[in-house]
Design a protein around this motif. Structure first.
Motif, PDB file in Angstrom:
ATOM      1  N   ARG A 118      -2.561 -33.510 104.562  1.00  0.00           N
ATOM      2  CA  ARG A 118      -1.771 -34.402 103.367  1.00  0.00           C
ATOM      3  C   ARG A 118      -0.941 -33.574 102.838  1.00  0.00           C
ATOM      4  NH1 ARG A 118      -4.024 -36.341  98.605  1.00  0.00           N
ATOM      5  NH2 ARG A 118      -2.213 -35.481  97.775  1.00  0.00           N
ATOM      6  N   PRO A 119      -0.134 -34.246 102.245  1.00  0.00           N
ATOM      7  CA  PRO A 119       0.935 -33.309 101.428  1.00  0.00           C
ATOM      8  C   PRO A 119       0.184 -32.404 100.324  1.00  0.00           C
ATOM      9  CG  PRO A 119       1.536 -35.490 101.510  1.00  0.00           C
ATOM     10  CD  PRO A 119       0.011 -35.530 101.805  1.00  0.00           C
ATOM     11  N   PRO A 120       0.970 -31.367 100.014  1.00  0.00           N
ATOM     12  CA  PRO A 120       0.439 -30.531  98.850  1.00  0.00           C
ATOM     13  C   PRO A 120       0.079 -31.393  97.703  1.00  0.00           C
ATOM     14  CG  PRO A 120       2.402 -29.177  99.918  1.00  0.00           C
ATOM     15  CD  PRO A 120       2.345 -30.574 100.592  1.00  0.00           C
ATOM     16  N   GLY A 121      -0.924 -30.642  96.929  1.00  0.00           N
ATOM     17  CA  GLY A 121      -1.391 -31.348  95.686  1.00  0.00           C
ATOM     18  C   GLY A 121      -1.092 -30.556  94.607  1.00  0.00           C
ATOM     19  N   GLN A 122      -1.278 -31.229  93.570  1.00  0.00           N
ATOM     20  CA  GLN A 122      -1.119 -30.437  92.226  1.00  0.00           C
ATOM     21  C   GLN A 122      -2.597 -29.766  91.724  1.00  0.00           C
ATOM     22  OE1 GLN A 122       1.464 -30.691  90.205  1.00  0.00           O
ATOM     23  NE2 GLN A 122       2.184 -31.653  91.741  1.00  0.00           N
ATOM     24  N   GLU A 123      -3.768 -29.936  92.360  1.00  0.00           N
ATOM     25  CA  GLU A 123      -5.035 -29.010  92.189  1.00  0.00           C
ATOM     26  C   GLU A 123      -5.748 -29.391  93.586  1.00  0.00           C
ATOM     27  OE1 GLU A 123      -5.500 -31.095  88.748  1.00  0.00           O
ATOM     28  OE2 GLU A 123      -6.342 -32.820  89.585  1.00  0.00           O
ATOM     29  N   THR A 124      -7.030 -28.495  93.663  1.00  0.00           N
ATOM     30  CA  THR A 124      -7.860 -28.857  94.540  1.00  0.00           C
ATOM     31  C   THR A 124      -9.020 -29.475  93.760  1.00  0.00           C
ATOM     32  OG1 THR A 124      -7.131 -26.837  95.755  1.00  0.00           O
ATOM     33  CG2 THR A 124      -9.683 -27.474  95.845  1.00  0.00           C
ATOM     34  N   ARG A 125      -9.626 -30.578  94.398  1.00  0.00           N
ATOM     35  CA  ARG A 125     -10.846 -31.334  93.876  1.00  0.00           C
ATOM     36  C   ARG A 125     -11.888 -31.380  94.911  1.00  0.00           C
ATOM     37  NH1 ARG A 125      -8.631 -35.710  90.085  1.00  0.00           N
ATOM     38  NH2 ARG A 125      -6.882 -34.956  89.295  1.00  0.00           N
ATOM     39  N   LEU A 126     -12.990 -31.047  94.533  1.00  0.00           N
ATOM     40  CA  LEU A 126     -14.210 -31.434  95.415  1.00  0.00           C
ATOM     41  C   LEU A 126     -15.187 -32.204  94.770  1.00  0.00           C
ATOM     42  CD1 LEU A 126     -15.332 -31.287  98.229  1.00  0.00           C
ATOM     43  CD2 LEU A 126     -16.132 -28.891  97.694  1.00  0.00           C
ATOM     44  N   GLU A 127     -15.853 -33.043  95.316  1.00  0.00           N
ATOM     45  CA  GLU A 127     -17.133 -33.780  94.449  1.00  0.00           C
ATOM     46  C   GLU A 127     -18.222 -33.801  95.852  1.00  0.00           C
ATOM     47  OE1 GLU A 127     -18.332 -37.068  91.431  1.00  0.00           O
ATOM     48  OE2 GLU A 127     -16.331 -37.131  92.043  1.00  0.00           O
ATOM     49  N   ILE A 128     -19.200 -33.457  95.322  1.00  0.00           N
ATOM     50  CA  ILE A 128     -20.455 -33.832  96.269  1.00  0.00           C
ATOM     51  C   ILE A 128     -21.257 -34.661  95.492  1.00  0.00           C
ATOM     52  CG2 ILE A 128     -22.335 -32.627  97.482  1.00  0.00           C
ATOM     53  CD1 ILE A 128     -20.652 -30.199  97.807  1.00  0.00           C
ATOM     54  N   ILE A 129     -22.003 -35.791  96.064  1.00  0.00           N
ATOM     55  CA  ILE A 129     -22.722 -36.552  95.243  1.00  0.00           C
ATOM     56  C   ILE A 129     -24.011 -36.618  96.302  1.00  0.00           C
ATOM     57  CG2 ILE A 129     -23.230 -38.871  94.366  1.00  0.00           C
ATOM     58  CD1 ILE A 129     -20.148 -39.037  94.216  1.00  0.00           C
ATOM     59  N   HIS A 130     -25.160 -36.834  95.756  1.00  0.00           N
ATOM     60  CA  HIS A 130     -26.391 -36.932  96.739  1.00  0.00           C
ATOM     61  C   HIS A 130     -27.569 -37.452  95.470  1.00  0.00           C
ATOM     62  CE1 HIS A 130     -28.290 -36.277 100.485  1.00  0.00           C
ATOM     63  NE2 HIS A 130     -29.280 -35.608  99.904  1.00  0.00           N
ATOM     64  N   HIS A 131     -28.532 -38.187  96.513  1.00  0.00           N
ATOM     65  CA  HIS A 131     -29.738 -38.936  95.744  1.00  0.00           C
ATOM     66  C   HIS A 131     -30.529 -37.782  95.446  1.00  0.00           C
ATOM     67  CE1 HIS A 131     -30.854 -38.864 100.118  1.00  0.00           C
ATOM     68  NE2 HIS A 131     -32.193 -38.480  99.627  1.00  0.00           N
ATOM     69  N   ALA A 132     -30.772 -36.571  95.905  1.00  0.00           N
ATOM     70  CA  ALA A 132     -31.585 -35.425  95.567  1.00  0.00           C
ATOM     71  C   ALA A 132     -30.810 -34.594  94.975  1.00  0.00           C
ATOM     72  CB  ALA A 132     -32.250 -34.871  96.917  1.00  0.00           C
ATOM     73  N   PRO A 133     -31.777 -33.593  94.068  1.00  0.00           N
ATOM     74  CA  PRO A 133     -31.131 -32.548  93.483  1.00  0.00           C
ATOM     75  C   PRO A 133     -30.339 -31.697  94.224  1.00  0.00           C
ATOM     76  CG  PRO A 133     -33.114 -32.834  92.566  1.00  0.00           C
ATOM     77  CD  PRO A 133     -33.038 -33.699  93.884  1.00  0.00           C
ATOM     78  N   LEU A 134     -29.198 -31.205  93.769  1.00  0.00           N
ATOM     79  CA  LEU A 134     -28.270 -30.316  94.506  1.00  0.00           C
ATOM     80  C   LEU A 134     -28.360 -28.737  93.940  1.00  0.00           C
ATOM     81  CD1 LEU A 134     -25.063 -32.445  94.444  1.00  0.00           C
ATOM     82  CD2 LEU A 134     -26.588 -31.664  96.750  1.00  0.00           C
ATOM     83  N   ASP A 135     -28.402 -27.771  94.623  1.00  0.00           N
ATOM     84  CA  ASP A 135     -28.533 -26.509  94.372  1.00  0.00           C
ATOM     85  C   ASP A 135     -27.243 -26.007  93.907  1.00  0.00           C
ATOM     86  OD1 ASP A 135     -28.789 -23.819  93.972  1.00  0.00           O
ATOM     87  OD2 ASP A 135     -30.033 -23.514  95.869  1.00  0.00           O
ATOM     88  N   THR A 136     -26.852 -26.385  92.776  1.00  0.00           N
ATOM     89  CA  THR A 136     -25.482 -26.068  92.104  1.00  0.00           C
ATOM     90  C   THR A 136     -25.161 -24.421  92.327  1.00  0.00           C
ATOM     91  OG1 THR A 136     -25.716 -27.789  90.708  1.00  0.00           O
ATOM     92  CG2 THR A 136     -23.948 -26.232  90.074  1.00  0.00           C
ATOM     93  N   GLU A 137     -25.886 -23.764  91.956  1.00  0.00           N
ATOM     94  CA  GLU A 137     -25.644 -22.331  91.973  1.00  0.00           C
ATOM     95  C   GLU A 137     -25.296 -21.712  93.347  1.00  0.00           C
ATOM     96  OE1 GLU A 137     -28.171 -19.571  89.843  1.00  0.00           O
ATOM     97  OE2 GLU A 137     -28.158 -20.851  88.124  1.00  0.00           O
ATOM     98  N   ARG A 138     -26.130 -22.066  94.289  1.00  0.00           N
ATOM     99  CA  ARG A 138     -25.967 -21.611  95.656  1.00  0.00           C
ATOM    100  C   ARG A 138     -24.603 -22.308  96.291  1.00  0.00           C
ATOM    101  NH1 ARG A 138     -26.331 -23.787 100.524  1.00  0.00           N
ATOM    102  NH2 ARG A 138     -27.131 -25.833 100.066  1.00  0.00           N
TER     103      ARG A 138
END
Length: 150
Positions: free
Chosen positions: A120-140
């Motif tokens: 894609r063309p360059p953006g104004q910011e990097t964004r990432l989102e991960i969604i899951h039904h089970a808890p995610l290991d945020t620190e890892r």
């Protein structure tokens, strides 16, 4: 790390809607967290209000789903091959974002392990989102993503 409810803060990621984006439908189980009426159990940030940071992290919990969102300065670049390994390593319910890598800018839109990166063309910011039904290991996951900086 400071915790506030989503009702008294603006979620920097929300749903990613860019007219020129190839992300397609960006509705996700956690909903549009920056719109009134959304209820989240927790919204955590690693950047205190009023400080400048090139790395912003937020977590959301609600409606039976867990989410981690990152908002990074556009100058932050991630190692492309290692990023693919990270993002394709787990079949999370939803992974979406706009990413600046050492090979250029890419959009990701994966649902239940299906989908991938598209240039894609360059953006104004990097964004990432991960969604899951089970808890995610945020620190890892945050430590792993931080290790990909180039």
């Amino acid at each position: 790390m400071r915790t506030r409810s989503v009702e008294d803060t603006h979620d920097p990621l929300g749903d990613i809607h860019h007219p020129d984006s190839s992300l397609g439908d960006t509705h996700h189980p956690l909903g549009d967290t920056h719109h009134p009426g959304h209820h989240a159990h927790e919204d955590s940030h690693d950047s205190p209000a009023g400080t400048q940071s090139d790395w912003f992290l937020a977590t959301q919990h609600g409606d039976g789903y867990h989410g981690i969102s990152w908002l990074l300065d556009p100058a932050v670049r991630l190692a492309h091959e290692d990023l693919i390994e990270l993002l394709y390593g787990d079949a999370w319910d939803r992974t979406k974002g706009v990413l600046h890598t050492d090979r250029g800018w890419f959009a990701i839109n994966r649902v239940s392990g299906e989908g991938g990166l598209e240039a894609r063309p360059p953006g104004q910011e990097t964004r990432l989102e991960i969604i899951h039904h089970a808890p995610l290991d945020t620190e890892r996951l945050d430590a792993r993503l931080r290790s990909l900086r180039v």
